[in-house]
Enzyme design. Structure first.
Site, short mmCIF file in Angstrom:
data_model
loop_
_atom_site.label_atom_id
_atom_site.label_comp_id
_atom_site.label_asym_id
_atom_site.label_seq_id
_atom_site.Cartn_x
_atom_site.Cartn_y
_atom_site.Cartn_z
N HIS A 131 13.65 -1.92 -26.11
CA HIS A 131 14.95 -1.77 -26.76
C HIS A 131 14.85 -1.88 -28.27
O HIS A 131 13.98 -2.57 -28.81
CB HIS A 131 15.91 -2.84 -26.25
CG HIS A 131 16.69 -2.43 -25.05
ND1 HIS A 131 18.07 -2.48 -25.01
CD2 HIS A 131 16.30 -1.95 -23.85
CE1 HIS A 131 18.49 -2.06 -23.82
NE2 HIS A 131 17.43 -1.73 -23.11
N GLU B 100 18.87 5.53 -23.54
CA GLU B 100 20.24 5.07 -23.75
C GLU B 100 20.61 5.28 -25.22
O GLU B 100 19.79 5.03 -26.11
CB GLU B 100 20.39 3.58 -23.41
CG GLU B 100 20.01 3.21 -22.01
CD GLU B 100 18.73 2.36 -22.00
OE1 GLU B 100 18.23 1.99 -23.09
OE2 GLU B 100 18.23 2.08 -20.91
#
Length: 325
Positions: free
Chosen positions: A38, A107
């Protein structure tokens, strides 16, 4: 029979802490590990997002047995697929063959940082297919030239290749991604215990291949504390992939989950210290056909206590229930 894994969740601990947690996870007997990749945490309350590939390199040197895996890396926006291939080959060498490359279509939360917008899901799937083809070509050795719809590769070559390239996993959430994974992946990755996903993966070529799932848990001797922690840091989890892949910022996830209650979270995430509740939460994954389930203990500061409890209580209970010695 199911293998039980441990998650290095980069959104909830710093890099040195993550490596230390994994060393302990290997000691207590987890069968494998996965690592999120992330740029942002899901919520500000999680508070971290170190570079996963540096953490993995350190983890490869600090451990000797436990398998490593990205869960998952997006090879199409922040990273060019040629660079992902180089990173994965290097990590396979550092870990002496313990690495698996988990890939997904990404994402918005993490991929927006390089600009260029966030295309619809069908385009993201096209990009992922092309990226996997480039990565596999580089894993085969030699120079690679590619002129594609989404990517160009100019005379690239991996100069340090392992004898066996990392197996490639692809994350799925629906029929289109299952088709792509069945055709291109060595294993499938999912975050929900839906048998239909695995059945679709099998129909498209994935029959008999490993199926890796993931389950958040919140251990604490005080169940109310466990629920509070899960609500503070993980209430986004139940929103589903179609929502989670689109929101661009932790504040977006905070707004989207403002009406999720602690009771809602406790109804979907096992909380407390009753091993039977954790066994019950793993069971749907096993019954759906998952061969590996990675647990995510919520809260970076809670990892040492969770790992100690896993050694003496949780892992024996899970192995008794699901057939591992």
């Amino acid at each position: 029979m199911a293998h039980i894994g441990y998650t290095m969740m980069t959104e909830q601990a710093g890099p040195r802490e993550l490596v230390g947690h994994l060393v302990r996870a290997e000691e207590v007997g987890f069968d494998f590990s996965v690592t999120s990749d992330h740029y942002f945490p899901w919520l500000r309350s999680q508070g971290h997002a170190p570079y996963a590939w540096s953490v993995l390199g350190a983890a490869a040197q600090a451990t000797s047995r436990i398998p490593l895996m990205t869960y998952v890396t997006c090879p199409t926006f922040r990273y060019h697929p040629a660079v992902v291939a180089q990173k994965a080959a290097t990590l396979q060498l550092l870990s002496e063959g313990r690495f698996r490359l988990g890939l997904g279509s990404g994402e918005n939360l993490n991929e927006h940082v390089t600009g260029g917008g966030w295309p619809p899901v069908d385009v993201r799937h096209e990009m992922l297919r092309e990226a996997v083809e480039i990565i596999r070509a580089l894993f085969r050795g030699g120079h690679v030239n590619h002129r594609g719809t989404h990517f160009d590769v100019e005379s690239a070559r991996l100069w340090d290749l392992p004898d066996s390239p990392p197996p490639i996993g692809i994350a799925v959430s629906g029929e289109r991604s299952c088709e792509l994974a069945g055709e291109l992946a060595d294993l499938v990755i999912a975050t929900e215990p839906k048998a239909g996903l695995l059945e679709s993966f099998g129909r498209h070529g994935g029959e008999g291949k490993p199926c890796v799932g993931q389950l958040p848990v919140s251990y604490d001797p005080d169940r109310d504390t466990a629920i509070e922690r899960a609500h503070s840091q993980f209430r986004w989890f139940g929103s589903g992939w179609k929502v989670n892949s689109e929101l661009p910022h932790p504040d977006s996830f905070d707004a989207a989950t403002q009406f999720v209650t602690p009771d809602d979270v406790a109804g979907s995430i096992p909380c407390g210290d009753d091993p039977d509740a954790f066994v019950a939460a793993v069971r749907p994954y096993v019954e759906a056909g998952f061969t590996e389930i990675a647990l995510v203990q919520i809260g970076g500061e809670s990892q040492p206590a969770f790992l100690d409890w896993s050694e003496r209580t949780l892992l024996p209970a899970l192995r008794e229930a699901f057939g591992r010695d």
